[in-house]
Scaffold this motif. Sequence first.
Motif, PDB file in Angstrom:
ATOM      1  N   SER A   1      16.434  -2.216  -5.795  1.00 48.54           N
ATOM      2  CA  SER A   1      16.327  -2.504  -4.356  1.00 48.54           C
ATOM      3  C   SER A   1      17.646  -2.221  -3.652  1.00 48.54           C
ATOM      4  O   SER A   1      17.656  -1.720  -2.520  1.00 48.54           O
ATOM      5  CB  SER A   1      15.904  -3.963  -4.144  1.00 48.54           C
ATOM      6  OG  SER A   1      14.657  -4.222  -4.744  1.00 48.54           O
ATOM      7  N   ALA A   2      18.764  -2.536  -4.309  1.00 47.71           N
ATOM      8  CA  ALA A   2      20.076  -2.239  -3.732  1.00 47.71           C
ATOM      9  C   ALA A   2      20.236  -0.734  -3.543  1.00 47.71           C
ATOM     10  O   ALA A   2      20.773  -0.273  -2.516  1.00 47.71           O
ATOM     11  CB  ALA A   2      21.183  -2.790  -4.625  1.00 47.71           C
ATOM     12  N   ALA A   3      19.789   0.052  -4.524  1.00 46.80           N
ATOM     13  CA  ALA A   3      19.837   1.507  -4.385  1.00 46.80           C
ATOM     14  C   ALA A   3      18.955   1.978  -3.238  1.00 46.80           C
ATOM     15  O   ALA A   3      19.308   2.900  -2.497  1.00 46.80           O
ATOM     16  CB  ALA A   3      19.408   2.167  -5.688  1.00 46.80           C
ATOM     17  N   ALA A   4      17.809   1.339  -3.066  1.00 44.56           N
ATOM     18  CA  ALA A   4      16.919   1.697  -1.955  1.00 44.56           C
ATOM     19  C   ALA A   4      17.524   1.346  -0.608  1.00 44.56           C
ATOM     20  O   ALA A   4      17.188   1.959   0.416  1.00 44.56           O
ATOM     21  CB  ALA A   4      15.570   0.986  -2.118  1.00 44.56           C
ATOM     22  N   PHE A   5      18.446   0.364  -0.598  1.00 45.72           N
ATOM     23  CA  PHE A   5      19.129  -0.017   0.636  1.00 45.72           C
ATOM     24  C   PHE A   5      20.417   0.778   0.850  1.00 45.72           C
ATOM     25  O   PHE A   5      21.201   0.459   1.741  1.00 45.72           O
ATOM     26  CB  PHE A   5      19.469  -1.515   0.614  1.00 45.72           C
ATOM     27  CG  PHE A   5      18.263  -2.417   0.618  1.00 45.72           C
ATOM     28  CD1 PHE A   5      17.040  -1.972   1.107  1.00 45.72           C
ATOM     29  CD2 PHE A   5      18.341  -3.716   0.126  1.00 45.72           C
ATOM     30  CE1 PHE A   5      15.922  -2.803   1.112  1.00 45.72           C
ATOM     31  CE2 PHE A   5      17.238  -4.557   0.126  1.00 45.72           C
ATOM     32  CZ  PHE A   5      16.023  -4.096   0.615  1.00 45.72           C
ATOM     33  N   GLY A   6      20.626   1.795   0.032  1.00 42.71           N
ATOM     34  CA  GLY A   6      21.795   2.643   0.194  1.00 42.71           C
ATOM     35  C   GLY A   6      23.002   2.191  -0.584  1.00 42.71           C
ATOM     36  O   GLY A   6      24.129   2.615  -0.282  1.00 42.71           O
ATOM     37  N   GLY A   7      22.793   1.352  -1.590  1.00 43.71           N
ATOM     38  CA  GLY A   7      23.919   0.822  -2.346  1.00 43.71           C
ATOM     39  C   GLY A   7      24.175   1.542  -3.642  1.00 43.71           C
ATOM     40  O   GLY A   7      24.341   0.898  -4.684  1.00 43.71           O
ATOM     41  N   GLY A   8      24.171   2.856  -3.642  1.00 49.02           N
ATOM     42  CA  GLY A   8      24.455   3.621  -4.855  1.00 49.02           C
ATOM     43  C   GLY A   8      23.228   4.296  -5.409  1.00 49.02           C
ATOM     44  O   GLY A   8      22.120   4.188  -4.856  1.00 49.02           O
ATOM     45  N   ASP A   9      23.423   4.989  -6.509  1.00 46.73           N
ATOM     46  CA  ASP A   9      22.331   5.726  -7.138  1.00 46.73           C
ATOM     47  C   ASP A   9      21.473   4.792  -7.975  1.00 46.73           C
ATOM     48  O   ASP A   9      21.960   3.843  -8.585  1.00 46.73           O
ATOM     49  CB  ASP A   9      22.884   6.841  -8.036  1.00 46.73           C
ATOM     50  CG  ASP A   9      23.662   7.877  -7.230  1.00 46.73           C
ATOM     51  OD1 ASP A   9      23.319   8.071  -6.043  1.00 46.73           O
ATOM     52  OD2 ASP A   9      24.620   8.469  -7.781  1.00 46.73           O
ATOM     53  N   SER A  10      20.178   5.110  -8.021  1.00 48.13           N
ATOM     54  CA  SER A  10      19.260   4.341  -8.845  1.00 48.13           C
ATOM     55  C   SER A  10      19.228   4.915 -10.254  1.00 48.13           C
ATOM     56  O   SER A  10      19.367   6.114 -10.450  1.00 48.13           O
ATOM     57  CB  SER A  10      17.856   4.361  -8.246  1.00 48.13           C
ATOM     58  OG  SER A  10      17.362   5.692  -8.220  1.00 48.13           O
ATOM     59  N   ALA A  11      19.054   4.070 -11.226  1.00 48.69           N
ATOM     60  CA  ALA A  11      18.971   4.508 -12.617  1.00 48.69           C
ATOM     61  C   ALA A  11      17.512   4.537 -13.042  1.00 48.69           C
ATOM     62  O   ALA A  11      16.803   3.521 -12.923  1.00 48.69           O
ATOM     63  CB  ALA A  11      19.773   3.565 -13.519  1.00 48.69           C
ATOM     64  N   GLY A  12      17.085   5.708 -13.534  1.00 49.73           N
ATOM     65  CA  GLY A  12      15.701   5.816 -13.978  1.00 49.73           C
ATOM     66  C   GLY A  12      15.395   4.886 -15.127  1.00 49.73           C
ATOM     67  O   GLY A  12      14.243   4.459 -15.308  1.00 49.73           O
ATOM     68  N   SER A  13      16.418   4.522 -15.893  1.00 42.79           N
ATOM     69  CA  SER A  13      16.205   3.615 -17.023  1.00 42.79           C
ATOM     70  C   SER A  13      15.747   2.235 -16.561  1.00 42.79           C
ATOM     71  O   SER A  13      15.029   1.536 -17.275  1.00 42.79           O
ATOM     72  CB  SER A  13      17.484   3.483 -17.847  1.00 42.79           C
ATOM     73  OG  SER A  13      18.550   3.001 -17.048  1.00 42.79           O
ATOM     74  N   TYR A  14      16.171   1.840 -15.348  1.00 46.88           N
ATOM     75  CA  TYR A  14      15.718   0.556 -14.817  1.00 46.88           C
ATOM     76  C   TYR A  14      14.213   0.560 -14.588  1.00 46.88           C
ATOM     77  O   TYR A  14      13.518  -0.416 -14.894  1.00 46.88           O
ATOM     78  CB  TYR A  14      16.438   0.239 -13.495  1.00 46.88           C
ATOM     79  CG  TYR A  14      17.875  -0.188 -13.656  1.00 46.88           C
ATOM     80  CD1 TYR A  14      18.295  -0.910 -14.768  1.00 46.88           C
ATOM     81  CD2 TYR A  14      18.819   0.113 -12.683  1.00 46.88           C
ATOM     82  CE1 TYR A  14      19.613  -1.306 -14.908  1.00 46.88           C
ATOM     83  CE2 TYR A  14      20.145  -0.281 -12.817  1.00 46.88           C
ATOM     84  CZ  TYR A  14      20.527  -0.983 -13.931  1.00 46.88           C
ATOM     85  OH  TYR A  14      21.835  -1.381 -14.075  1.00 46.88           O
ATOM     86  N   LEU A  15      13.706   1.646 -14.026  1.00 42.59           N
ATOM     87  CA  LEU A  15      12.260   1.744 -13.791  1.00 42.59           C
ATOM     88  C   LEU A  15      11.492   1.718 -15.102  1.00 42.59           C
ATOM     89  O   LEU A  15      10.484   1.014 -15.232  1.00 42.59           O
ATOM     90  CB  LEU A  15      11.948   3.030 -13.019  1.00 42.59           C
ATOM     91  CG  LEU A  15      12.364   3.078 -11.551  1.00 42.59           C
ATOM     92  CD1 LEU A  15      12.132   4.470 -10.978  1.00 42.59           C
ATOM     93  CD2 LEU A  15      11.578   2.049 -10.740  1.00 42.59           C
TER      94      LEU A  15
END
Length: 223
Positions: free
Chosen positions: A184-198
Amino acid sequence: MQQSSWQGIKLVFRKELVVGLRFKAAWAAMLMFSLTTLACVSMALQGGTLEPRLLAALLWVILFFASLAGADRVFADEDTAGTLLALRIYGPSQAVLMGKMLYTFFLMVALAAFITPLFVLLLDVTVTAPGLLTVALLLGCGGIAAAGTLIAALTTGASVHGGLFSILMLPVILPVFLPAISLSAAAFGGGDSAGSYLVGMGLYDLILAVGASLLFDYLWYED
């Protein structure tokens, strides 16, 4: 799964939905907690802004604690009304589990769909990746539904049901909670999202659902 099992799941889901919409106890408790918390946070900030990770943590804290007001009632209401024994006799265990889990998931998705836009609006959040946020919300709601349904069955009949449910729920859902905050932080513009989290959230949701299915027969017939 046989057709009769799917029919049982649909019947249990429909029963939960009808009862939930008729009495609205769980819906009202979850919505009132979410709205009250969101309003208090919005007024406390007074137009100020928070960094994306804090915003994401705040969103999931609201959703998680709101779920505690509704997810624990999936068996407690029937236990209080004295209809749990009838459900045990006439309802196949897996159909009852999956039907109630599906209803809890629907309840959580409805709550997230209502609260998230208000959260974005009142706290002036910039959503840079709405698709990522949607997936994170769905996976998080799935984990809460699976864990909440199993723990609600486990704590049915306990004299301190509400407190015990909350104590057991947090450590079980933590492996979903923390990645959901990061996504959610990545979706709010707080850095890149990690596919491993998904992937991790999806696998843990699956583990929770399978674990609930394996344990539920014992809880259902031995309780």
